[in-house]
Design an enzyme around this catalytic site. Structure first.
Site, PDB file in Angstrom:
ATOM      1  N   GLY A 189       2.964   3.216   5.699  1.00  0.00           N
ATOM      2  CA  GLY A 189       2.579   2.740   4.383  1.00  0.00           C
ATOM      3  C   GLY A 189       2.223   4.002   3.072  1.00  0.00           C
ATOM      4  N   SER A 246       4.210  -4.579   7.929  1.00  0.00           N
ATOM      5  CA  SER A 246       3.996  -5.984   6.930  1.00  0.00           C
ATOM      6  C   SER A 246       4.160  -5.671   5.644  1.00  0.00           C
ATOM      7  CB  SER A 246       2.635  -6.761   7.262  1.00  0.00           C
ATOM      8  OG  SER A 246       1.558  -5.725   6.871  1.00  0.00           O
ATOM      9  N   LEU A 259      -2.399  -4.434  14.789  1.00  0.00           N
ATOM     10  CA  LEU A 259      -3.778  -3.847  15.051  1.00  0.00           C
ATOM     11  C   LEU A 259      -4.875  -4.920  14.879  1.00  0.00           C
ATOM     12  CD1 LEU A 259      -3.586  -0.183  13.840  1.00  0.00           C
ATOM     13  CD2 LEU A 259      -3.447  -0.780  16.190  1.00  0.00           C
ATOM     14  N   SER A 274     -12.662   3.186  -0.393  1.00  0.00           N
ATOM     15  CA  SER A 274     -12.221   3.227  -1.686  1.00  0.00           C
ATOM     16  C   SER A 274     -13.526   3.164  -2.898  1.00  0.00           C
ATOM     17  CB  SER A 274     -11.488   1.542  -1.712  1.00  0.00           C
ATOM     18  OG  SER A 274     -11.507   1.526  -3.177  1.00  0.00           O
ATOM     19  N   TYR A 320     -11.214  -7.820  -0.746  1.00  0.00           N
ATOM     20  CA  TYR A 320     -10.706  -6.679  -0.491  1.00  0.00           C
ATOM     21  C   TYR A 320     -11.766  -5.517  -0.355  1.00  0.00           C
ATOM     22  CZ  TYR A 320      -8.955  -2.004  -1.161  1.00  0.00           C
ATOM     23  OH  TYR A 320      -8.680  -0.484  -1.296  1.00  0.00           O
ATOM     24  N   LYS A 371     -13.853  -3.178   2.480  1.00  0.00           N
ATOM     25  CA  LYS A 371     -14.014  -1.814   2.572  1.00  0.00           C
ATOM     26  C   LYS A 371     -15.674  -1.446   2.849  1.00  0.00           C
ATOM     27  CE  LYS A 371      -9.879  -0.208   2.339  1.00  0.00           C
ATOM     28  NZ  LYS A 371      -9.465   0.211   3.466  1.00  0.00           N
ATOM     29  N   PHE A 391     -10.113   7.384  -4.955  1.00  0.00           N
ATOM     30  CA  PHE A 391      -9.896   6.862  -6.271  1.00  0.00           C
ATOM     31  C   PHE A 391      -8.435   6.325  -6.425  1.00  0.00           C
ATOM     32  CE2 PHE A 391     -14.115   7.480  -8.046  1.00  0.00           C
ATOM     33  CZ  PHE A 391     -15.001   7.810  -7.006  1.00  0.00           C
ATOM     34  N   ASN A 392      -8.009   6.486  -7.599  1.00  0.00           N
ATOM     35  CA  ASN A 392      -6.707   5.757  -7.751  1.00  0.00           C
ATOM     36  C   ASN A 392      -5.330   6.763  -7.456  1.00  0.00           C
ATOM     37  OD1 ASN A 392      -8.478   4.233  -9.404  1.00  0.00           O
ATOM     38  ND2 ASN A 392      -6.827   3.244 -10.170  1.00  0.00           N
ATOM     39  N   LEU A 424      -0.942   0.283 -12.179  1.00  0.00           N
ATOM     40  CA  LEU A 424      -0.315   0.679 -13.117  1.00  0.00           C
ATOM     41  C   LEU A 424       0.811   1.702 -13.126  1.00  0.00           C
ATOM     42  CD1 LEU A 424      -0.819   0.849 -16.280  1.00  0.00           C
ATOM     43  CD2 LEU A 424      -2.255   2.901 -15.594  1.00  0.00           C
ATOM     44  N   ARG A 434      -9.702   5.363 -15.297  1.00  0.00           N
ATOM     45  CA  ARG A 434      -9.766   5.745 -13.725  1.00  0.00           C
ATOM     46  C   ARG A 434      -9.664   6.920 -13.506  1.00  0.00           C
ATOM     47  NH1 ARG A 434     -11.028   1.214 -14.585  1.00  0.00           N
ATOM     48  NH2 ARG A 434     -10.216  -0.863 -13.874  1.00  0.00           N
TER      49      ARG A 434
HETATM   50  N1  UDP Z   1      -3.412  -1.971 -15.606  1.00  0.00           N
HETATM   51  C1  UDP Z   1      -2.665  -2.258 -16.704  1.00  0.00           C
HETATM   52  N2  UDP Z   1      -1.489  -2.805 -16.642  1.00  0.00           N
HETATM   53  C2  UDP Z   1      -1.006  -3.064 -15.374  1.00  0.00           C
HETATM   54  C3  UDP Z   1      -1.742  -2.612 -14.497  1.00  0.00           C
HETATM   55  C4  UDP Z   1      -2.761  -2.198 -14.367  1.00  0.00           C
HETATM   56  O1  UDP Z   1      -3.192  -2.053 -17.922  1.00  0.00           O
HETATM   57  O2  UDP Z   1       0.088  -3.835 -15.370  1.00  0.00           O
HETATM   58  C5  UDP Z   1      -4.712  -1.335 -15.764  1.00  0.00           C
HETATM   59  C6  UDP Z   1      -5.883  -1.949 -15.139  1.00  0.00           C
HETATM   60  O3  UDP Z   1      -6.289  -2.876 -15.834  1.00  0.00           O
HETATM   61  C7  UDP Z   1      -6.832  -0.613 -14.770  1.00  0.00           C
HETATM   62  C8  UDP Z   1      -5.817   0.406 -14.636  1.00  0.00           C
HETATM   63  O4  UDP Z   1      -4.542   0.220 -15.066  1.00  0.00           O
HETATM   64  O5  UDP Z   1      -7.591  -0.458 -15.775  1.00  0.00           O
HETATM   65  C9  UDP Z   1      -5.575   0.775 -13.226  1.00  0.00           C
HETATM   66  O6  UDP Z   1      -5.256  -0.295 -12.526  1.00  0.00           O
HETATM   67  P1  UDP Z   1      -4.634  -0.367 -11.021  1.00  0.00           P
HETATM   68  O7  UDP Z   1      -4.233  -1.755 -10.646  1.00  0.00           O
HETATM   69  O8  UDP Z   1      -3.561   0.540 -10.811  1.00  0.00           O
HETATM   70  O9  UDP Z   1      -5.744   0.156 -10.213  1.00  0.00           O
HETATM   71  P2  UDP Z   1      -7.251  -0.416  -9.891  1.00  0.00           P
HETATM   72  O10 UDP Z   1      -8.196   0.545 -10.665  1.00  0.00           O
HETATM   73  O11 UDP Z   1      -7.427  -1.750 -10.293  1.00  0.00           O
HETATM   74  O12 UDP Z   1      -7.318  -0.265  -8.583  1.00  0.00           O
END
Ligand code: UDP
Length: 340
Positions: free
Chosen positions: A11, A35, A60, A126, A151, A155, A180-181, A202, A233
């Protein structure tokens, strides 16, 4: 040479961590059910490290398959558990799929670690466990709020399963890393994020829009209580994140842990808004993105970023790469993957 099992090692985060471990001199065994990943990732790891890790295709979440796998790796020194489903939106639609997969796999892994005497565990947790924290940045002592999605709940429950298991027996020590992200890709662009279908996250959405695969990036909300109105984020380069695992592993193997179960935030310590991410991407790549502000995405929180002082002090680890470097690496990987 210490032998490390990496579940979910084909992954996104798993493959970058496996690469980092091999480059740090560890023997890596990858187990994955493929998967949400591709077997070719092993070739990417080999191109970077010169070593193709031993691979087992195993589900698993299946108790007997898991037992069979552990019979081959009973002498491992540690296990890093990435294998899990990770799409927040999908988990809301299919909660049982998420609980069944993410919890059963952890239970099976733990049971077999106890049985085989594998002593060290690192778990992929997470920042979702914090929900929308009242005080920012969040520290490891910030309250755990009720999860917004199945989800996130898996966690939270997984952290509790690990805590209880370790309380009941001192045979295993564990570290949970609250990511974080994670964004970006290995500098070689041989491995990276591989979302199937339309991306949820994003940065893959940005790189696919830049590549012309998606027409337009939708910005989910510009009416948040943040300086520019878009959500904030803490975006961390995946190779920095991978290095945090090596640091955590060394802590366990060198008996430097201060308790049998420790938890660390793994982020950069800085928050960036969606608009800042878009602007930074445009600056480092020279590509103008087609964007449109739409309504907020259900379940999204307004803002979060990490207090990383505990990881800095205890793991002697710190994120080194900038947002711009991470975004550029994601774009270089996208181009290589698409042959652009
Ligand atoms: N986001 C966005 N457009 C997209 C995907 C995400 O504006 O097409 C924003 C989303 O609302 C959040 C940030 O980007 O504020 C990070 O989103 P992501 O899904 O990457 O990670 P999360 O923090 O939700 O796990």
């Amino acid at each position: 040479m210490a032998k490390i099992i990496v579940t979910g090692g084909t992954g996104y985060i798993g493959s970058h961590t496996a690469t980092e471990l091999i480059n740090s001199g560890y023997e890596v065994i990858i187990v994955d059910n493929l998967s949400n990943s591709n077997i070719n990732v092993l070739d990417g790891i080999k191109k970077i490290t010169g070593i193709k890790p031993v691979f087992f295709k195993t589900n698993l979440a299946d108790a007997s398959e898991t037992k069979g796998f552990f019979n081959h790796v009973a002498d491992a020194d540690a296990l890093i558990h990435f294998a899990a489903y990770k799409a927040v939106g999908e988990s809301v639609k299919h909660p049982l799929k998420y609980y069944r997969n993410n919890l059963n796999s952890l239970l099976n892994v733990l049971e077999n670690m106890f049985e085989k005497g594998i002593k060290n565990l690192i778990f992929s947790s997470s920042c979702t466990v914090y929900g929308q924290a009242e005080n920012l940045p969040v520290t490891e002592l910030s309250p755990i709020l009720k999860a917004d999605s199945p989800y996130g709940n898996t966690k939270q429950i997984s952290e509790e399963i690990i805590r209880d298991s370790i309380k009941a027996s001192t045979q295993i020590k564990a570290i949970s890393l609250r990511y974080f992200n994670p964004i970006g890709a290995h500098e070689s662009a041989e491995i990276g994020e591989l979302p199937t279908g339309e991306p949820n996250n994003l940065v893959p959405y940005i790189t696919q829009t830049a590549a012309g695969i998606r027409e337009q990036l939708k910005i989910f909300g510009n009416d948040y209580n943040t300086p520019d109105g878009t959500a904030i984020r803490d975006y961390i380069h995946v190779t920095d994140l991978a290095k945090a695992h090596t640091a955590a592993l060394q802590r366990l193997l060198n008996l430097e842990n201060k308790s049998n179960y420790e938890i660390f935030n793994i982020g950069t310590g800085e928050g960036n808004s969606v608009a800042e991410v878009v602007r930074t991407f445009e600056k480092v790549t020279g590509i103008k993105l087609n964007t449109k502000v739409v309504g907020r995405r259900p379940g999204d929180i307004e803002k979060i970023w990490a207090d990383v002082s505990l990881a800095e002090k205890e793991l002697k680890w710190k994120a080194e790469k900038s947002l711009g470097e991470a975004l550029l690496s994601a774009w270089i990987r996208e181009k290589k993957y698409r042959g652009i």
